[in-house]
Design a protein around this motif. Structure first.
Motif, PDB file in Angstrom:
ATOM      1  N   THR A  56       0.817  -1.223   0.000  1.00  0.00           N
ATOM      2  CA  THR A  56       0.000   0.000   0.000  1.00  0.00           C
ATOM      3  C   THR A  56       0.848   1.270   0.000  1.00  0.00           C
ATOM      4  O   THR A  56       1.705   1.447   0.873  1.00  0.00           O
ATOM      5  CB  THR A  56      -0.916   0.002   1.245  1.00  0.00           C
ATOM      6  N   TYR A  57       0.604   2.121  -1.005  1.00  0.00           N
ATOM      7  CA  TYR A  57       1.255   3.449  -1.103  1.00  0.00           C
ATOM      8  C   TYR A  57       0.267   4.477  -0.558  1.00  0.00           C
ATOM      9  O   TYR A  57      -0.731   4.804  -1.212  1.00  0.00           O
ATOM     10  CB  TYR A  57       1.540   3.801  -2.569  1.00  0.00           C
ATOM     11  N   PHE A  58       0.520   4.985   0.641  1.00  0.00           N
ATOM     12  CA  PHE A  58      -0.374   5.996   1.216  1.00  0.00           C
ATOM     13  C   PHE A  58       0.030   7.389   0.747  1.00  0.00           C
ATOM     14  O   PHE A  58       1.221   7.709   0.649  1.00  0.00           O
ATOM     15  CB  PHE A  58      -0.302   5.946   2.755  1.00  0.00           C
ATOM     16  N   ASP A  59      -0.996   8.218   0.465  1.00  0.00           N
ATOM     17  CA  ASP A  59      -0.747   9.634   0.215  1.00  0.00           C
ATOM     18  C   ASP A  59      -0.819  10.286   1.592  1.00  0.00           C
ATOM     19  O   ASP A  59      -1.875  10.251   2.240  1.00  0.00           O
ATOM     20  CB  ASP A  59      -1.842  10.199  -0.713  1.00  0.00           C
ATOM     21  N   ILE A  60       0.329  10.794   2.079  1.00  0.00           N
ATOM     22  CA  ILE A  60       0.295  11.342   3.446  1.00  0.00           C
ATOM     23  C   ILE A  60       0.149  12.852   3.411  1.00  0.00           C
ATOM     24  O   ILE A  60       0.587  13.548   4.319  1.00  0.00           O
ATOM     25  CB  ILE A  60       1.544  10.913   4.247  1.00  0.00           C
ATOM     26  N   GLY A  61      -0.461  13.354   2.324  1.00  0.00           N
ATOM     27  CA  GLY A  61      -0.767  14.784   2.324  1.00  0.00           C
ATOM     28  C   GLY A  61       0.362  15.588   1.728  1.00  0.00           C
ATOM     29  O   GLY A  61       1.508  15.186   1.703  1.00  0.00           O
ATOM     30  N   ASN A  62       0.035  16.737   1.197  1.00  0.00           N
ATOM     31  CA  ASN A  62       1.041  17.517   0.500  1.00  0.00           C
ATOM     32  C   ASN A  62       1.864  18.299   1.508  1.00  0.00           C
ATOM     33  O   ASN A  62       1.443  19.300   2.050  1.00  0.00           O
ATOM     34  CB  ASN A  62       0.354  18.485  -0.481  1.00  0.00           C
ATOM     35  N   LEU A  63       3.037  17.748   1.769  1.00  0.00           N
ATOM     36  CA  LEU A  63       3.874  18.360   2.811  1.00  0.00           C
ATOM     37  C   LEU A  63       4.477  19.677   2.333  1.00  0.00           C
ATOM     38  O   LEU A  63       5.054  20.415   3.096  1.00  0.00           O
ATOM     39  CB  LEU A  63       4.983  17.370   3.182  1.00  0.00           C
ATOM     40  N   GLU A  64       4.365  19.935   1.026  1.00  0.00           N
ATOM     41  CA  GLU A  64       4.954  21.181   0.492  1.00  0.00           C
ATOM     42  C   GLU A  64       4.372  22.383   1.241  1.00  0.00           C
ATOM     43  O   GLU A  64       5.010  23.390   1.412  1.00  0.00           O
ATOM     44  CB  GLU A  64       4.596  21.314  -0.992  1.00  0.00           C
ATOM     45  N   SER A  65       3.132  22.246   1.664  1.00  0.00           N
ATOM     46  CA  SER A  65       2.471  23.452   2.222  1.00  0.00           C
ATOM     47  C   SER A  65       3.064  23.798   3.575  1.00  0.00           C
ATOM     48  O   SER A  65       2.893  24.865   4.093  1.00  0.00           O
ATOM     49  CB  SER A  65       0.974  23.168   2.381  1.00  0.00           C
ATOM     50  N   LYS A  66       3.796  22.835   4.169  1.00  0.00           N
ATOM     51  CA  LYS A  66       4.332  23.168   5.490  1.00  0.00           C
ATOM     52  C   LYS A  66       5.817  23.439   5.338  1.00  0.00           C
ATOM     53  O   LYS A  66       6.463  22.973   4.429  1.00  0.00           O
ATOM     54  CB  LYS A  66       4.104  21.989   6.445  1.00  0.00           C
ATOM     55  N   THR A  67       6.337  24.206   6.291  1.00  0.00           N
ATOM     56  CA  THR A  67       7.780  24.480   6.189  1.00  0.00           C
ATOM     57  C   THR A  67       8.489  23.250   6.757  1.00  0.00           C
ATOM     58  O   THR A  67       8.477  23.016   7.961  1.00  0.00           O
ATOM     59  CB  THR A  67       8.146  25.698   7.059  1.00  0.00           C
ATOM     60  N   TYR A  68       8.984  22.404   5.897  1.00  0.00           N
ATOM     61  CA  TYR A  68       9.709  21.228   6.375  1.00  0.00           C
ATOM     62  C   TYR A  68      11.184  21.422   6.106  1.00  0.00           C
ATOM     63  O   TYR A  68      11.545  21.836   5.023  1.00  0.00           O
ATOM     64  CB  TYR A  68       9.217  19.980   5.634  1.00  0.00           C
TER      65      TYR A  68
END
Ligand code: TA6
Length: 294
Positions: A169-181
């Motif tokens: 299973t490949y989960f989409d864990i949300g678009n992390l681009e929107s957060k300052t990582y």
């Protein structure tokens, strides 16, 4: 629920808007929409024409996990076996709604799609590589906030055979681009509140063995410790966690865009650390139930 078949994909949806899409190639789930969003990751560069296993969704691994061992009956199979790169057949759908209890709104619906693959449907190459008579029935069940995938393996021959199985299973864990990582994908995997969480901060490829399948595996966001997914299993006591990270992502021609490693995480329920022996005439069943992120 409605079920539609177009070219080689089956799509089922519930009145409340959830949906699941399955490609007959590999019986690969390629989309699961719940709470108004896509829950699974599929690479933008994936093949869908049967030339290569689908890079994303839920590829099925059977009868061997990983590169097959040397001097073994699976030695000449491709990595992860033949299930994910064989053409399955759609066996049909069934929908159920728990009895409507007095006063309550109509109880949740469930729609189940069944797919079949048997030794008679394999290519000559695969049949030669693994000469056992078997039948697989793969069930994909959608409810309002869960997706279940379970596999039944039947030994239809006269010889016992060993197998491994895993739902990749490949989960989409949300678009992390929107957060300052700080260029780290920090998502923690923990089997429960008590066990230590595994933070994903580099290439990760691990097999957790002999877990209690009834205890949910929790994928949570390190940002706010919010649960993103929770996964319970039956008959599958191992869990593989994989993130290719930067270099491996660049190195896979069918993985795109390169930086998509930041928004996906493979958490794979399976039985891979040993071999299940299925006696002639016997059947085995195992599966996972995933709770969608809100
Ligand atoms: O997810 C576990 C794993 O075995 C990784 O080692 C990596 O190879 C991944 O599967 C993908 O394998 P694939 O054959 O689909 O490229």
């Amino acid at each position: 629920p409605t079920v539609s078949i177009k070219d080689s994909t089956i799509e089922a949806s519930l009145p409340s808007g959830e949906s699941v899409t399955v490609h007959l190639y590999g019986a690969t789930v390629t989309s699961w929409k719940a709470n108004g969003q896509e829950q699974l990751f599929v690479s933008e560069k994936t093949h869908l024409d049967g030339s290569k296993p689908i890079r994303g969704g839920i590829p099925l691994v059977f009868p061997v996990f990983g590169p097959p061992p040397q001097n073994h009956v699976t030695s000449s199979l491709p990595q992860h076996g033949f299930a994910r790169n064989s053409n399955w057949e759609f066996l049909g759908k069934s929908s159920s709604e728990s009895a409507e209890t007095a006063g309550q709104a109509k109880a949740d619906l469930a729609v189940k799609l069944d797919f079949g693959l048997s030794h008679t449907m394999l290519t000559e190459e695969f049949r030669k590589a693994w000469p056992y008579e078997f039948g697989l029935v793969y069930s994909v069940t959608l409810t309002k906030d869960t997706l279940e995938t379970s596999l039944q393996v039947r030994n239809e021959g006269t010889q016992n055979f060993d197998f491994q199985v895993l739902m990749h299973t490949y989960f989409d864990i949300g678009n992390l681009e929107s957060k300052t990582y700080v260029d780290k994908t920090r998502n923690a995997i923990s089997q429960s509140e008590t066990s230590a969480a595994l933070a994903i901060t580099e290439e990760t490829d691990r097999v957790y063995q002999d877990l209690d399948p009834a205890k949910p595996i929790i994928v949570s966001s390190a940002e706010d410790d919010k649960t993103i997914f929770s996964i319970t299993r039956e008959g599958l006591t191992d869990m593989v966690v994989w993130n290719p990270w930067i270099e491996k992502a660049k190195g896979m021609a069918d993985f795109g865009p390169d930086e998509a490693y930041k928004k996906m995480l493979c958490v794979e329920a399976g039985s891979v650390s040993a071999w299940q022996t299925l006696e002639a005439g016997d059947a085995w069943e195992g599966g996972q139930s995933i709770k969608a992120r809100l």
